[in-house]
Motif scaffolding. Sequence first.
Motif, PDB file in Angstrom:
ATOM      1  N   ARG A  42      27.379  27.004  30.687  1.00 47.64           N
ATOM      2  CA  ARG A  42      27.839  28.371  30.891  1.00 47.64           C
ATOM      3  C   ARG A  42      27.015  29.041  31.983  1.00 47.64           C
ATOM      4  NH1 ARG A  42      26.956  28.467  25.306  1.00 47.64           N
ATOM      5  NH2 ARG A  42      25.330  30.028  25.582  1.00 47.64           N
ATOM      6  N   VAL A  43      27.667  29.888  32.741  1.00 44.58           N
ATOM      7  CA  VAL A  43      27.017  30.643  33.806  1.00 44.58           C
ATOM      8  C   VAL A  43      27.460  32.090  33.687  1.00 44.58           C
ATOM      9  CG1 VAL A  43      26.944  31.029  36.314  1.00 44.58           C
ATOM     10  CG2 VAL A  43      26.796  28.700  35.402  1.00 44.58           C
ATOM     11  N   ILE A  44      26.540  33.015  33.882  1.00 44.14           N
ATOM     12  CA  ILE A  44      26.864  34.438  33.879  1.00 44.14           C
ATOM     13  C   ILE A  44      26.882  34.914  35.321  1.00 44.14           C
ATOM     14  CG2 ILE A  44      26.256  36.726  33.024  1.00 44.14           C
ATOM     15  CD1 ILE A  44      26.959  34.680  30.857  1.00 44.14           C
ATOM     16  N   VAL A  45      27.974  35.588  35.709  1.00 48.99           N
ATOM     17  CA  VAL A  45      28.098  36.074  37.084  1.00 48.99           C
ATOM     18  C   VAL A  45      28.189  37.586  37.101  1.00 48.99           C
ATOM     19  CG1 VAL A  45      29.167  33.956  37.926  1.00 48.99           C
ATOM     20  CG2 VAL A  45      30.620  35.808  37.072  1.00 48.99           C
ATOM     21  N   GLY A  46      27.713  38.151  38.200  1.00 52.47           N
ATOM     22  CA  GLY A  46      27.737  39.597  38.381  1.00 52.47           C
ATOM     23  C   GLY A  46      28.906  40.030  39.243  1.00 52.47           C
ATOM     24  N   PRO A  47      28.801  41.228  39.814  1.00 54.55           N
ATOM     25  CA  PRO A  47      29.919  41.801  40.575  1.00 54.55           C
ATOM     26  C   PRO A  47      30.291  40.968  41.806  1.00 54.55           C
ATOM     27  CG  PRO A  47      28.271  43.463  40.039  1.00 54.55           C
ATOM     28  CD  PRO A  47      27.664  42.140  39.720  1.00 54.55           C
ATOM     29  N   VAL A  48      31.463  41.227  42.317  1.00 54.00           N
ATOM     30  CA  VAL A  48      31.904  40.607  43.566  1.00 54.00           C
ATOM     31  C   VAL A  48      31.004  41.098  44.695  1.00 54.00           C
ATOM     32  CG1 VAL A  48      33.786  40.473  45.245  1.00 54.00           C
ATOM     33  CG2 VAL A  48      34.287  40.407  42.782  1.00 54.00           C
ATOM     34  N   ILE A  49      30.475  40.169  45.484  1.00 56.37           N
ATOM     35  CA  ILE A  49      29.598  40.558  46.590  1.00 56.37           C
ATOM     36  C   ILE A  49      30.224  40.252  47.946  1.00 56.37           C
ATOM     37  CG2 ILE A  49      27.478  40.338  45.261  1.00 56.37           C
ATOM     38  CD1 ILE A  49      27.063  37.588  46.461  1.00 56.37           C
ATOM     39  N   GLY A  50      31.410  39.674  47.918  1.00 53.70           N
ATOM     40  CA  GLY A  50      32.091  39.406  49.182  1.00 53.70           C
ATOM     41  C   GLY A  50      33.465  38.807  48.947  1.00 53.70           C
ATOM     42  N   ARG A  51      34.365  39.058  49.864  1.00 53.34           N
ATOM     43  CA  ARG A  51      35.720  38.502  49.793  1.00 53.34           C
ATOM     44  C   ARG A  51      36.013  37.780  51.098  1.00 53.34           C
ATOM     45  NH1 ARG A  51      38.364  41.121  45.463  1.00 53.34           N
ATOM     46  NH2 ARG A  51      37.314  43.050  44.812  1.00 53.34           N
ATOM     47  N   GLU A  52      36.576  36.602  50.979  1.00 48.47           N
ATOM     48  CA  GLU A  52      36.937  35.817  52.153  1.00 48.47           C
ATOM     49  C   GLU A  52      38.414  36.055  52.467  1.00 48.47           C
ATOM     50  OE1 GLU A  52      36.689  34.034  55.332  1.00 48.47           O
ATOM     51  OE2 GLU A  52      34.880  33.768  54.112  1.00 48.47           O
ATOM     52  N   THR A  53      38.674  36.646  53.599  1.00 48.47           N
ATOM     53  CA  THR A  53      40.059  36.994  53.930  1.00 48.47           C
ATOM     54  C   THR A  53      40.891  35.785  54.311  1.00 48.47           C
ATOM     55  OG1 THR A  53      39.384  37.459  56.204  1.00 48.47           O
ATOM     56  CG2 THR A  53      39.425  39.313  54.678  1.00 48.47           C
ATOM     57  N   THR A  54      40.258  34.729  54.792  1.00 55.29           N
ATOM     58  CA  THR A  54      41.028  33.571  55.258  1.00 55.29           C
ATOM     59  C   THR A  54      41.659  32.789  54.111  1.00 55.29           C
ATOM     60  OG1 THR A  54      38.996  32.244  55.286  1.00 55.29           O
ATOM     61  CG2 THR A  54      39.665  33.313  57.354  1.00 55.29           C
ATOM     62  N   ASP A  55      40.939  32.616  53.021  1.00 54.18           N
ATOM     63  CA  ASP A  55      41.489  31.840  51.899  1.00 54.18           C
ATOM     64  C   ASP A  55      41.659  32.677  50.628  1.00 54.18           C
ATOM     65  OD1 ASP A  55      38.906  32.196  51.049  1.00 54.18           O
ATOM     66  OD2 ASP A  55      38.369  30.076  51.048  1.00 54.18           O
ATOM     67  N   GLY A  56      41.346  33.978  50.707  1.00 54.01           N
ATOM     68  CA  GLY A  56      41.541  34.848  49.548  1.00 54.01           C
ATOM     69  C   GLY A  56      40.535  34.658  48.433  1.00 54.01           C
ATOM     70  N   SER A  57      39.447  33.933  48.680  1.00 51.56           N
ATOM     71  CA  SER A  57      38.448  33.690  47.636  1.00 51.56           C
ATOM     72  C   SER A  57      37.511  34.875  47.481  1.00 51.56           C
ATOM     73  CB  SER A  57      37.638  32.430  47.959  1.00 51.56           C
ATOM     74  OG  SER A  57      36.906  32.616  49.159  1.00 51.56           O
ATOM     75  N   VAL A  58      36.774  34.874  46.357  1.00 48.24           N
ATOM     76  CA  VAL A  58      35.787  35.915  46.107  1.00 48.24           C
ATOM     77  C   VAL A  58      34.429  35.269  45.836  1.00 48.24           C
ATOM     78  CG1 VAL A  58      37.457  37.559  45.191  1.00 48.24           C
ATOM     79  CG2 VAL A  58      36.322  35.987  43.632  1.00 48.24           C
ATOM     80  N   MET A  59      33.390  35.928  46.267  1.00 49.64           N
ATOM     81  CA  MET A  59      32.026  35.464  46.037  1.00 49.64           C
ATOM     82  C   MET A  59      31.382  36.383  45.010  1.00 49.64           C
ATOM     83  SD  MET A  59      29.927  33.063  47.325  1.00 49.64           S
ATOM     84  CE  MET A  59      30.259  32.837  49.077  1.00 49.64           C
TER      85      MET A  59
END
Length: 387
Positions: free
Chosen positions: A74-91
């Motif tokens: 299991r991994v705990i993640v925080g808020p979105v820190i970036g969005r990639e416009t080319t492939d629609g992914s989120v970091m």
Amino acid sequence: MQRTAGIVLTGLTTAVVTGFGVASAMVARRVIAAGRVHHSEVLPSSSPITVRLDRNAATGLPGRYGLEFDDGSRVIVGPVIGRETTDGSVMRSVIAGRVPAGATRTRFTGAAVTPADLGVDEAHLATTPSGAWRFDGETDSHGDSDSQGDADTGNDLDSDSDSDSAPHDGTWVVHTHGLGASPLATLRSVQAVQRTGVPSLVTNLGSAFTERRSGANAADVDRVVAAIDDAVALGARRVIVCGWSYGAALSLAAARLRPEVVQGAILISPMLSLRETVRHAATVAGVPRILVWSALGLLGSPLLARAAGVRGAVPVRELSAGLIPGLPTLAIHSPGDTTIPVELTRAVVPGSPSLELVEVAAAPHGLEWNVDPDAFDAAVRDWLDAR
């Protein structure tokens, strides 16, 4: 000819009845199943402290969440820190844990509070005879927890928990998760309760806590009752049940069986009535109402329930009884919930003077805490303080 026609008619009738029965069993299995797992794609990332996910309705949400991987980590993640416009992914930032090497998919969940966040070593969780997890309330204003992290993993009903000297004045909260969720999902409400100094038990619905998902079981209400009884054995003079989604219906059913000790309920994204919730879902999906009633009748029969994979009858009537008149109840629900719409909860407010409904920011089903933890915690704290 007449005899032949009778044979044909009988055959058609048998086929129709058989087909209807099969369809009813299929609907029944859908009602009590843990549900289909929705995975998110894990994309390559250049940093071990971030994770990149394909963007969907869940992964782009604000707040803190849990990622569950096929290897059980299991991994705990925080808020979105970036969005990639080319492939629609989120970091998103990684708060705790490590993404397994080579992972290509994950389950994005609301289970974003860990035992460690509650001051407990997960390897040394205290449990009760019913298998419930035990979490003590915080004992000072700095948020330090009791020394439960050193507790033995065996049954813990010793006299050290005498409620006469406890700051919670004999109040315990019993938390129960919903269908397809992990018992870990309840730790969000456990944390909110712990901060008020009140201890908690987390119901074991029959599957190992390491298993992340479970469907309905004929003994679910009994297991919540067993956790309530454990709280009483630990010194509780009053118990508040706290149910998430399907766990809300279980909690209310258990409360009816222990009216002498249950004195309140906290319900999140609540299923207040199994029948009403299933009827609404069927209407949205276009499933004929007669098929829904047949499926619920099947689940209520000890013999027929086996067709849906349940040993023993699911207590449909008890899980559809709704709120308990006069029982102080807090419901936390979001207008963004499409699984159990907030309209179903709003509908009972006018006739339920003991119900307080708190609506938080728009969030999918069961993610009220994740989207707005401050509002969630404040609602729980204020309601408990008023009790």
